[in-house]
Design a protein around this motif. Structure first.
Motif, PDB file in Angstrom:
ATOM      1  N   ASP A  69      59.752  57.499  -2.279  1.00 14.31           N
ATOM      2  CA  ASP A  69      58.407  56.909  -2.246  1.00 14.31           C
ATOM      3  C   ASP A  69      58.452  55.385  -2.137  1.00 14.31           C
ATOM      4  N   CYS A  70      59.672  54.831  -2.071  1.00 19.27           N
ATOM      5  CA  CYS A  70      59.812  53.366  -2.022  1.00 19.27           C
ATOM      6  C   CYS A  70      60.564  52.927  -0.773  1.00 19.27           C
ATOM      7  N   GLY A  71      60.518  53.754   0.268  1.00 20.50           N
ATOM      8  CA  GLY A  71      61.108  53.363   1.549  1.00 20.50           C
ATOM      9  C   GLY A  71      62.588  53.674   1.685  1.00 20.50           C
ATOM     10  N   VAL A  72      63.171  54.345   0.691  1.00 16.08           N
ATOM     11  CA  VAL A  72      64.600  54.671   0.781  1.00 16.08           C
ATOM     12  C   VAL A  72      64.743  55.996   1.516  1.00 16.08           C
ATOM     13  N   THR A  73      65.669  56.056   2.490  1.00 14.07           N
ATOM     14  CA  THR A  73      65.916  57.318   3.195  1.00 14.07           C
ATOM     15  C   THR A  73      67.226  57.924   2.710  1.00 14.07           C
ATOM     16  N   GLU A  74      67.318  59.253   2.797  1.00 13.79           N
ATOM     17  CA  GLU A  74      68.438  59.968   2.191  1.00 13.79           C
ATOM     18  C   GLU A  74      69.783  59.556   2.786  1.00 13.79           C
ATOM     19  N   ASP A  75      69.780  59.259   4.087  1.00 14.97           N
ATOM     20  CA  ASP A  75      71.054  58.915   4.741  1.00 14.97           C
ATOM     21  C   ASP A  75      71.643  57.594   4.220  1.00 14.97           C
ATOM     22  N   ARG A  76      70.838  56.804   3.515  1.00 16.65           N
ATOM     23  CA  ARG A  76      71.339  55.513   3.010  1.00 16.65           C
ATOM     24  C   ARG A  76      71.979  55.631   1.630  1.00 16.65           C
ATOM     25  N   LEU A  77      71.853  56.793   1.000  1.00 12.40           N
ATOM     26  CA  LEU A  77      72.335  56.914  -0.385  1.00 12.40           C
ATOM     27  C   LEU A  77      73.849  56.644  -0.509  1.00 12.40           C
ATOM     28  N   PRO A 101      48.907  44.392 -12.713  1.00 12.57           N
ATOM     29  CA  PRO A 101      49.395  45.568 -13.454  1.00 12.57           C
ATOM     30  C   PRO A 101      50.767  46.063 -13.006  1.00 12.57           C
ATOM     31  N   LYS A 102      50.999  46.187 -11.709  1.00 17.00           N
ATOM     32  CA  LYS A 102      52.289  46.742 -11.237  1.00 17.00           C
ATOM     33  C   LYS A 102      53.451  45.824 -11.619  1.00 17.00           C
ATOM     34  N   VAL A 103      53.218  44.497 -11.545  1.00 17.88           N
ATOM     35  CA  VAL A 103      54.291  43.553 -11.906  1.00 17.88           C
ATOM     36  C   VAL A 103      54.511  43.581 -13.418  1.00 17.88           C
ATOM     37  N   THR A 104      53.405  43.676 -14.169  1.00 14.20           N
ATOM     38  CA  THR A 104      53.514  43.785 -15.631  1.00 14.20           C
ATOM     39  C   THR A 104      54.356  44.997 -16.002  1.00 14.20           C
ATOM     40  N   ALA A 105      54.037  46.139 -15.371  1.00 11.91           N
ATOM     41  CA  ALA A 105      54.733  47.385 -15.694  1.00 11.91           C
ATOM     42  C   ALA A 105      56.213  47.288 -15.328  1.00 11.91           C
ATOM     43  N   ALA A 106      56.498  46.857 -14.108  1.00 13.85           N
ATOM     44  CA  ALA A 106      57.893  46.854 -13.640  1.00 13.85           C
ATOM     45  C   ALA A 106      58.735  45.846 -14.428  1.00 13.85           C
ATOM     46  N   THR A 107      58.194  44.648 -14.663  1.00 10.99           N
ATOM     47  CA  THR A 107      58.984  43.640 -15.393  1.00 10.99           C
ATOM     48  C   THR A 107      59.154  44.070 -16.854  1.00 10.99           C
ATOM     49  N   HIS A 110      64.544  45.637  -0.776  1.00 10.55           N
ATOM     50  CA  HIS A 110      63.631  44.647  -1.369  1.00 10.55           C
ATOM     51  C   HIS A 110      62.665  45.286  -2.362  1.00 10.55           C
ATOM     52  N   ILE A 111      63.149  46.283  -3.062  1.00 13.12           N
ATOM     53  CA  ILE A 111      62.363  46.857  -4.155  1.00 13.12           C
ATOM     54  C   ILE A 111      62.475  45.877  -5.326  1.00 13.12           C
ATOM     55  N   PRO A 112      61.341  45.470  -5.933  1.00 15.44           N
ATOM     56  CA  PRO A 112      61.424  44.470  -7.013  1.00 15.44           C
ATOM     57  C   PRO A 112      62.388  44.915  -8.120  1.00 15.44           C
ATOM     58  N   ASP A 168      58.404  24.828  -4.541  1.00 11.61           N
ATOM     59  CA  ASP A 168      57.649  26.084  -4.727  1.00 11.61           C
ATOM     60  C   ASP A 168      58.065  27.145  -3.709  1.00 11.61           C
ATOM     61  N   ARG A 169      59.304  27.039  -3.206  1.00 10.94           N
ATOM     62  CA  ARG A 169      59.694  27.969  -2.138  1.00 10.94           C
ATOM     63  C   ARG A 169      60.651  29.059  -2.604  1.00 10.94           C
ATOM     64  N   VAL A 170      60.618  29.363  -3.896  1.00 16.57           N
ATOM     65  CA  VAL A 170      61.475  30.452  -4.381  1.00 16.57           C
ATOM     66  C   VAL A 170      60.841  31.787  -3.975  1.00 16.57           C
ATOM     67  N   GLU A 171      61.671  32.708  -3.475  1.00 17.07           N
ATOM     68  CA  GLU A 171      61.193  34.050  -3.138  1.00 17.07           C
ATOM     69  C   GLU A 171      61.763  35.051  -4.145  1.00 17.07           C
ATOM     70  N   ALA A 172      61.198  36.262  -4.180  1.00 22.03           N
ATOM     71  CA  ALA A 172      61.748  37.306  -5.063  1.00 22.03           C
ATOM     72  C   ALA A 172      63.193  37.557  -4.642  1.00 22.03           C
ATOM     73  N   ASP A 173      64.062  37.832  -5.594  1.00 23.55           N
ATOM     74  CA  ASP A 173      65.496  37.994  -5.318  1.00 23.55           C
ATOM     75  C   ASP A 173      66.009  36.791  -4.509  1.00 23.55           C
ATOM     76  N   PRO A 174      65.968  35.611  -5.088  1.00 18.20           N
ATOM     77  CA  PRO A 174      66.200  34.372  -4.331  1.00 18.20           C
ATOM     78  C   PRO A 174      67.575  34.327  -3.661  1.00 18.20           C
ATOM     79  N   SER A 175      67.583  33.710  -2.480  1.00 18.76           N
ATOM     80  CA  SER A 175      68.800  33.653  -1.660  1.00 18.76           C
ATOM     81  C   SER A 175      69.571  32.367  -1.943  1.00 18.76           C
ATOM     82  N   SER A 176      70.814  32.340  -1.493  1.00 15.73           N
ATOM     83  CA  SER A 176      71.621  31.125  -1.644  1.00 15.73           C
ATOM     84  C   SER A 176      70.993  29.975  -0.841  1.00 15.73           C
TER      85      SER A 176
END
Ligand SMILES: NC(=O)c1ccc[n+]([C@@H]2O[C@H](COP(=O)([O-])OP(=O)(O)OC[C@H]3O[C@@H](n4cnc5c(N)ncnc54)[C@H](O)[C@@H]3O)[C@@H](O)[C@H]2O)c1
Ligand SMILES: [Fe+2]
Length: 387
Positions: free
Chosen positions: A345-353, A186-192, A276-278, A66-74
């Motif tokens: 609005d999701c933590g992204v800054t312009e310098d990272r684009l 609701p948010k997971v329903t909408a995004a998925t 780590h945006i879903p 039961d240790r799977v995380e979102a965007d699972p790692s190797s």
């Protein structure tokens, strides 16, 4: 007639309450020891409560990872393989969203007693030699369609989402139980749900392998998803809306498994990797802007989808105008569902684009399917528009 090949999961069981029959399905597949791969959120939501008594009553030995995380790692995949080997697993069940199902797929390959490959050797297209353990998938989100795709997405290093694509990853059985999705927030329903819609849209405009069957599935997927996503999000206990969403996500998965996704996904992946945006939200954030960019090449196809998505609303004008109406409709849907619509609005800054654009270019596996060629400068312009 166009030549094409279409493959999908061999057995699809769709029934409210079917998760209770999971132990019987495993027994019917001839397994004695089963590893169920899931995540802590699924356990805490009580989704296994109706499933475990069936195993208790049987002579099957069940292990739960039961240790799977979102965007699972190797590293998570390796840990799950270790658990499968320790159990002597003869069958793997993926139980959860795309993250749990994707890990289950790779475990089914690596935990097979005859497997001589390492995880690193599996990445890319067609790298798996096989065989694998029997694989049954139970989706608990109506999104990825991973239960019917030959794809697993694993995060390698800190930030890169890498795909493993092979017919050996195609699950044997998909068990769809809409009751499992009634409590999806609701948010997971909408995004998925938006993720599933993107699968259908990108399959319909896929540059090379789009075919009559994938087209048919993509169209019906979009109709179901667009018609039910608001109800499923705002009235989570609507079993009918939940059922239609699960079916829509399945159809969309079948479509893009055969007519692969493109630039929306290519530009979404770095957002998941760095911020780590879903997955579904990453897609939603870039969707309108990629469609606008693609319109000069794909407007006739987008125009065919517009009336399916917009239901009874009148869609008129040239293909470009219909495409504009489709994009406007999607933008208002995203707002209505309560999802953020700007990267800032999701933590992204312009310098990272620029870094995001550079990384998106690494996703050539996906970009080759886009109806319009995407340069790094184009990717940056799309991220700026989404910012
Ligand atoms: N294999 C494919 O074909 C494919 C396609 C698209 C995306 N993906 C991958 O799938 C992953 C995303 O999967 P996802 O969007 O399904 O999300 P997820 O599997 O990461 O799950 C998201 C969250 O929802 C929770 N959750 C899931 N079902 C629930 C339920 N019924 N009730 C309450 N909580 C529930 C989980 O505990 C988790 O916290 C990403 O890694 C993405 O890259 C794979
Ligand atoms: Fe996706």
């Amino acid at each position: 007639m166009q030549n094409f090949t279409f493959s999908t999961t061999k057995t699809i069981v769709c029934e409210a309450g079917a998760a209770r029959l999971l132990a019987e399905s495993c027994r019917a597949a001839g397994a004695g020891r089963v590893l169920l791969v899931t995540d802590a959120g699924i356990l805490n939501a009580g989704l296994l409560d109706g499933v475990l008594p069936g195993f208790d009553r049987s002579d099957l030995r069940l292990g739960i990872f039961d240790r799977v995380e979102a965007d699972p790692s190797s590293a998570t995949v390796e840990a799950a393989v270790h658990a499968a080997r320790a159990l002597g697993a003869e069958m793997i069940v993926g139980f959860g969203g795309g993250s749990a199902m994707d890990v289950a797929k790779v475990v089914a390959v690596l935990a097979h007693p005859d497997c001589r490959q390492s995880l690193d050797e599996l990445y890319g297209v067609g790298s798996i030699c096989g065989p694998r353990l029997p694989l049954l998938q139970v989706p608990t989100t109506a999104g990825t369609g991973s239960e019917v795709t030959p794809i697993a997405i694993i995060t390698t290093g800190k930030t890169t989402k890498a795909g493993i694509v092979s017919p050996h990853l195609q699950p044997d059985t998909a068990l769809l139980d809409p009751q499992l999705t009634l409590g999806l927030p609701p948010k997971v329903t909408a995004a998925t749900g938006i993720d599933a819609m993107v699968h259908a849209i990108e399959a319909y405009t896929s540059a090379h392998k789009k075919n009559p069957v994938s087209d048919m599935l993509a169209r019906e997927a979009l109709r179901l998803l667009a018609g039910n996503i608001a109800n499923a999000t705002h009235r989570g206990d609507d079993l009918n809306a939940r059922s239609q969403m699960l079916l829509g996500a399945l159809y969309a998965g079948q479509a893009f498994a055969n007519a692969p996704v493109a630039a929306v996904h290519a530009l979404a992946y770095p957002l998941g990797g760095y911020f780590h945006i879903p997955h579904g939200l990453s897609n939603s954030l870039v969707l309108p802007h990629v469609l606008r960019f693609n319109a000069s090449a794909a407007a006739p196809l987008y125009a065919e989808l517009a009336p399916l998505v917009m239901g009874g609303q009148c869609v008129t004008g040239s293909p470009q105008q219909k495409t504009g109406q489709l994009i406007d409709w999607l933008e208002s849907l995203i707002v209505e569902l309560g999802l953020p619509s700007r990267l800032r609005d999701c933590g992204v800054t312009e310098d990272r684009l620029p870094q995001l654009a550079e990384d998106a270019m690494q996703q050539q596996r996906l970009l080759v399917n886009n109806p319009r060629a995407v340069t790094e400068a184009d990717a940056l312009a799309i991220y700026r528009a989404a910012f």
